[in-house]
Scaffold this motif. Structure first.
Motif, short mmCIF file in Angstrom:
data_model
loop_
_atom_site.label_atom_id
_atom_site.label_comp_id
_atom_site.label_asym_id
_atom_site.label_seq_id
_atom_site.Cartn_x
_atom_site.Cartn_y
_atom_site.Cartn_z
N GLY A 96 -0.18 -12.11 -1.26
CA GLY A 96 -0.50 -11.39 -0.04
C GLY A 96 -1.31 -12.20 0.94
N HIS A 116 -0.33 -7.97 -7.21
CA HIS A 116 -0.50 -8.51 -5.87
C HIS A 116 -1.73 -9.41 -5.84
CE1 HIS A 116 0.11 -8.23 -1.44
NE2 HIS A 116 -1.19 -8.48 -1.42
N PHE A 170 -4.31 -11.52 -3.76
CA PHE A 170 -4.78 -11.58 -2.37
C PHE A 170 -6.05 -12.43 -2.30
CE2 PHE A 170 -7.24 -8.15 -4.22
CZ PHE A 170 -8.46 -8.19 -3.56
N VAL A 194 -7.48 -6.73 1.40
CA VAL A 194 -6.09 -6.32 1.22
C VAL A 194 -5.91 -4.86 1.62
CG1 VAL A 194 -6.39 -5.61 -1.19
CG2 VAL A 194 -4.14 -6.39 -0.42
#
Length: 286
Positions: free
Chosen positions: A15, A108, A110, A114
């Motif tokens: 991300g 995910h 990041f 986020v």
């Protein structure tokens, strides 16, 4: 831990950082530094997903910072992918044996901040699972904090972090979230030594142990000292240990994750048995 035996997951997302707006936990500022970090991580490390349910679908405020691409070390990405792939194999087989189908979560990665279906978060909240989008969120900088602030180093300690968050996903799929939230809405206490939050977190610890058992049977990838790494990590993140270090006293009425001894006990319960049915932390005394 010979984690390279673990293969690769197709469910890794990379991300962006930046962002702004509302953080998990009601927008409390969570600076990192000294003993304060230990106290704060005690509250939000392995974030209790039930605290996020009321924020489901909430959007992050637009903020004033610009998002920047997340830079991920290839070695760390490969490690995370291998561990996630192993959890997919483990829980896929367990669900199939129980007559169900395991829906794989996304993980995910990041940096900094986020947006999620549960609201906005910064790296300060540590790893967490969002039931709204069925994703595990991880800022890889946390692994360094795990070593520096919580004195827990080693590949298997980091794998335990990921497996615990995947354990929350298992809870979501099996209806634990819904039942716990219904109990909370009826007035059952979340905090406290035997509160719903503690029981839910300890079950995720147990599920992490179940994964460790099955992954070892499949891959034989653990090395001497690996289990001790996970137990050491669990022992450093108990509510009692963190509160004693940060405040010089222990307040069981404010527990959210369980004592060090409980976290170690339930991880070992899952690891020794390999049976998720042994992880019913909601029945009886802890």
């Amino acid at each position: 831990m010979d984690w390279r035996k673990g293969g690769s997951s197709n469910n890794i997302e990379i991300g962006s950082g930046g962002g702004g707006g509302r953080r998990f936990g009601g927008g409390r500022g969570m600076g990192l530094g000294g003993l304060v970090v230990l106290a704060l991580i005690g509250w939000i490390f392995f974030k209790n997903p039930m605290a996020l349910l009321d924020q489901g679908g909430a959007a992050l405020d637009s903020g004033t910072q610009n998002s920047v691409p997340t830079q991920v070390d290839p070695e760390q990405q490969a490690f995370v992918s291998a561990i996630l792939h192993s959890t997919e194999q483990t829980w896929g087989a367990i669900f199939q044996a129980h007559g169900g189908t395991y829906v794989e979560p996304k993980l995910h990665i990041f940096s900094g901040g986020v947006n999620t279906a549960c609201g906005g978060a910064t790296a300060a909240v540590g790893p967490f699972y969002c039931p709204g989008d069925q994703k595990v969120y991880l800022d890889l900088a946390f692994f360094q904090q795990l070593q520096d602030e919580l004195h827990s180093s080693g590949d298997f300690a980091r794998a335990y972090v990921i497996a615990h968050e995947v354990g929350h996903h298992v809870q979501n799929l099996t209806g634990v979230f819904a039942r716990t939230d219904a109990a909370r809405r009826r007035g059952a206490p979340m905090e406290g030594a035997s509160g719903l939050s503690v029981r839910q977190e300890l079950q995720a610890d147990c599920y992490a142990g179940v994964w460790a058992n099955h992954s070892q049977q499949r891959l034989q990838w653990l090395q001497p000292g690996d289990i001790e790494e996970a137990l050491n990590a669990a022992s450093h993140i108990g509510d009692d240990t963190l509160q004693q270090q940060a405040q010089g006293r222990v307040r069981p009425d404010t527990f959210t994750h369980g004592t060090s001894a409980q976290r170690v006990h339930w991880f070992k319960t899952g690891f020794d048995s390999g049976d998720m049915d042994q992880c019913d932390t909601f029945a009886g005394a802890l």
